[in-house]
Design a protein around this motif. Structure first.
Motif: not given
Length: 290
Positions: A38-40, A46-53, A94-97, A27-30
């Motif tokens: 990434l489109v998930i 732009w609805g994906n949330n990204y976190y570093v620690d 959306a998705a969370v990474l 389900g992951v593409n670009r």
């Protein structure tokens, strides 16, 4: 889904980049093949949330999808929640990474990666402390630390810097005889250090950031043979985007069974855009746009 850094590095056609490697998951593409966000599961990227620690990162790629702004060798693993993300993340739709960085350094090591367009480097070293409280860093010359020292933490620094502005203009001028109108510039950095106050208490400091900038200036005069639109004569466009994040963690580890972590973080962002068509016949809406 969880992908370890070892799994991220062996994904074919990912160019060693962690973001590219995630496209091997279901389900992951670009949006644009090897590049683009990434489109998930078909949701707006732009609805994906990204976190570093657990620190939110609002610009996870250079120029919206070129490659990750976090060094892959700093990562331990990436957790992808395509849906049903944890309750602690309450503002995602959306998705969370979540990118988890390494949390242990046993010996001094590092590397450099020199390519045609950029240079990347990483160095990491343990921190030692003797019974008198004296602090020492690991060294590439040592085989093992003295017995009267014990591991008291670590220090990691990494970064990437592009030299498009040095290479691309020379190549374009050599091959075509013309100078390019626009050349992108970017860099990123990450610093992480951890210090054990004692066997149960520790402090961790994490710093990371990135910068993307590009200027476009049309200086060519109108020429039918070149096909340059006279309305674009003197056009100038500029994009400058920077983000810098800092996090401080206090962790209380109770006999390796329970952990309590207190985190304070800040994220600073700066985004500047400029566009101007100086031609007198152009509408004012296309002039000096900031």
């Amino acid at each position: 889904y969880t992908m370890t850094v070892k799994e991220l590095k062996v994904v074919p056609a990912s160019f060693g980049d962690s973001i590219n490697a995630l496209t091997s998951l279901p389900g992951v593409n670009r949006t644009a093949g090897f590049f683009g966000p990434l489109v998930i599961r078909g949701v707006n990227p732009w609805g994906n949330n990204y976190y570093v620690d657990d620190i939110p990162i609002y610009s996870p790629y250079h120029f919206g999808g070129l490659h990750s702004v976090i060094n892959t060798n700093l990562m331990r693993e990436i957790d992808l929640y395509a849906s049903a993300f944890p309750v602690s993340i309450g503002n995602a739709y959306a998705a969370v990474l979540n990118i988890n960085t390494i949390d242990s350094v046993k010996e001094f090591s590092g590397y450099t990666d020199l390519s045609l367009l950029s240079i990347a480097a990483l160095v990491k070293t343990p921190i030692y402390k003797d019974k008198n409280g004296n602090i020492a860093f690991g060294s590439p010359l040592e085989s093992s630390k003295k017995k009267d020292y014990k591991n008291a933490g670590y220090f990691i620094a990494s970064g990437r810097y592009s030299y498009f502005t040095l290479v691309i203009p020379l190549l374009v001028e050599l091959l075509t005889g013309d100078k390019p109108s626009a050349v992108p510039k970017y860099f990123d950095y990450q610093v992480k250090t951890k210090f054990y106050l004692n066997k149960n208490h520790s402090l961790t400091l994490l710093l990371f950031g990135s910068s993307d900038s590009i200027k476009f200036l049309e200086t060519d005069e109108f020429d039918d043979e070149k096909g340059i639109d006279p309305l674009l004569q003197g056009m100038k466009a500029e994009i400058d985007k920077q983000t810098h994040s800092q996090g401080l963690y206090y962790e209380y580890d109770i006999f390796n069974r329970f952990k309590n972590r207190l985190m304070a973080f800040t994220v600073f962002q700066r985004s500047y855009q400029y566009f101007n068509l100086p031609n007198d016949t152009v509408a004012e809406a296309w002039k000096r746009f900031n």
